[in-house]
Design a protein around this motif. Structure first.
Motif, short mmCIF file in Angstrom:
data_model
loop_
_atom_site.label_atom_id
_atom_site.label_comp_id
_atom_site.label_asym_id
_atom_site.label_seq_id
_atom_site.Cartn_x
_atom_site.Cartn_y
_atom_site.Cartn_z
N TYR A 1 0.66 -1.17 0.05
CA TYR A 1 0.12 0.00 0.01
C TYR A 1 0.83 1.40 0.09
CZ TYR A 1 -3.95 -3.16 0.92
OH TYR A 1 -4.78 -4.14 0.92
N ARG A 2 2.05 1.27 0.68
CA ARG A 2 2.91 2.54 0.58
C ARG A 2 4.12 2.43 -0.36
NH1 ARG A 2 -0.43 5.64 1.76
NH2 ARG A 2 0.89 7.08 1.88
N GLY A 3 4.28 1.15 -0.89
CA GLY A 3 5.58 0.97 -1.77
C GLY A 3 6.74 1.16 -1.10
N ILE A 4 6.84 0.91 0.17
CA ILE A 4 8.38 0.93 0.93
C ILE A 4 8.71 -0.29 1.19
CG2 ILE A 4 9.23 1.87 3.10
CD1 ILE A 4 6.87 4.04 3.29
N ILE A 5 9.79 -0.59 0.70
CA ILE A 5 10.54 -1.79 0.76
C ILE A 5 11.60 -1.79 2.03
CG2 ILE A 5 12.07 -1.55 -1.06
CD1 ILE A 5 11.79 -4.45 -1.87
N GLU A 6 12.09 -0.87 2.23
CA GLU A 6 13.47 -0.89 2.88
C GLU A 6 13.44 0.41 3.97
OE1 GLU A 6 17.98 -0.41 2.54
OE2 GLU A 6 17.45 -1.99 1.33
N ILE A 7 14.00 0.35 5.00
CA ILE A 7 14.27 1.15 6.00
C ILE A 7 15.66 1.13 6.42
CG2 ILE A 7 13.40 0.11 8.18
CD1 ILE A 7 12.19 2.87 8.76
N GLU A 8 16.35 2.34 6.49
CA GLU A 8 17.87 2.24 7.06
C GLU A 8 17.90 3.42 8.15
OE1 GLU A 8 22.33 3.35 5.22
OE2 GLU A 8 20.58 3.03 3.85
N ALA A 9 18.48 2.92 9.36
CA ALA A 9 18.56 3.75 10.59
C ALA A 9 19.93 4.00 10.91
CB ALA A 9 17.72 3.22 11.42
N SER A 10 20.44 5.19 11.45
CA SER A 10 21.88 5.34 11.89
C SER A 10 21.55 5.98 13.33
CB SER A 10 22.45 6.26 11.11
OG SER A 10 22.77 5.94 9.64
N ASN A 11 22.23 5.37 14.25
CA ASN A 11 22.25 6.01 15.55
C ASN A 11 23.92 6.28 16.04
OD1 ASN A 11 19.43 5.81 16.17
ND2 ASN A 11 19.66 3.62 15.87
N THR A 12 23.81 7.13 16.77
CA THR A 12 25.17 7.59 17.40
C THR A 12 24.84 7.62 19.02
OG1 THR A 12 25.99 8.62 15.85
CG2 THR A 12 27.08 9.07 17.65
N TYR A 13 25.50 6.86 19.97
CA TYR A 13 25.70 6.85 21.10
C TYR A 13 26.73 7.53 21.90
CZ TYR A 13 21.25 3.75 20.19
OH TYR A 13 20.29 3.50 19.53
N ILE A 14 26.91 8.34 22.75
CA ILE A 14 27.99 8.84 23.26
C ILE A 14 27.89 8.70 25.10
CG2 ILE A 14 29.58 10.98 23.44
CD1 ILE A 14 28.54 11.75 20.93
N VAL A 15 28.57 7.85 25.39
CA VAL A 15 28.61 7.68 26.66
C VAL A 15 29.55 8.66 27.52
CG1 VAL A 15 28.70 6.06 28.72
CG2 VAL A 15 28.00 5.49 26.40
N LYS A 16 29.15 9.46 28.51
CA LYS A 16 29.88 10.52 29.09
C LYS A 16 30.21 10.43 30.59
CE LYS A 16 28.62 13.53 25.50
NZ LYS A 16 28.02 15.10 25.23
N SER A 17 31.18 10.47 30.81
CA SER A 17 31.41 10.67 32.59
C SER A 17 31.71 12.21 32.75
CB SER A 17 32.60 9.83 33.13
OG SER A 17 33.69 10.38 32.48
N ASN A 18 31.94 12.43 34.04
CA ASN A 18 32.09 13.76 34.65
C ASN A 18 33.23 14.35 33.90
OD1 ASN A 18 29.78 14.32 35.99
ND2 ASN A 18 30.88 13.38 38.10
N ASP A 19 34.38 13.52 33.45
CA ASP A 19 35.61 13.86 32.78
C ASP A 19 35.78 13.86 31.51
OD1 ASP A 19 36.47 14.28 35.78
OD2 ASP A 19 36.86 11.81 35.46
N LYS A 20 35.06 12.88 30.76
CA LYS A 20 35.23 12.79 29.32
C LYS A 20 34.27 11.91 28.75
CE LYS A 20 38.10 8.84 30.14
NZ LYS A 20 39.26 7.85 30.26
N VAL A 21 34.37 11.70 27.44
CA VAL A 21 33.60 10.63 26.36
C VAL A 21 34.38 9.31 26.85
CG1 VAL A 21 33.09 10.10 24.26
CG2 VAL A 21 32.90 12.31 24.75
#
Length: 118
Positions: free
Chosen positions: A48-68
């Motif tokens: 019904y929508r003609g959508i065959i694929e989805i691509e996703a990108s995520n970035t996760y940055i874990v930080k402390s009080n001092d740095k990444v």
């Protein structure tokens, strides 16, 4: 979530407005991604929508009080495929390799082959 603080702080400024809009889009994208991966909706997306694929990108940055502490990047591609007659032509979700051709590239190849009668 977006409206609660507006009741408590009616003088919400432009910074809040921008944050609210970003949150709305984040949730919308997240729900679209989840719906696309839902087996019950594969026929809807594909037929019904003609959508065959989805691509996703995520970035996760874990930080402390001092740095990444940790920087992670995740890229995923999922495509709806149709199984054979042995499986009643059911739709299924396939995780696509990063170097796989784009759907329109595959369509062009198939169209070209069909035109030549191969």
């Amino acid at each position: 979530m977006i409206t609660l603080h507006r009741e408590q702080f009616p003088s919400a400024n432009e910074r809040w407005n921008k944050n609210d809009l970003e949150y709305l889009f984040h949730k919308t994208h997240q729900l679209l991604y989840e719906d696309f991966k839902n087996l019950a909706l594969h026929k809807y997306f594909l037929e019904y929508r003609g959508i065959i694929e989805i691509e996703a990108s995520n970035t996760y940055i874990v930080k402390s009080n001092d740095k990444v502490e940790l920087h992670l990047e995740n890229n995923e591609r999922f495509r709806i495929g149709q199984m054979g007659e042995d499986y009643h032509n059911q739709y299924t979700l396939v995780k696509v390799f990063p170097d796989t051709e784009e759907p329109w590239e595959i369509s062009k190849k198939n169209h070209s082959i069909n035109e030549r009668g191969l």
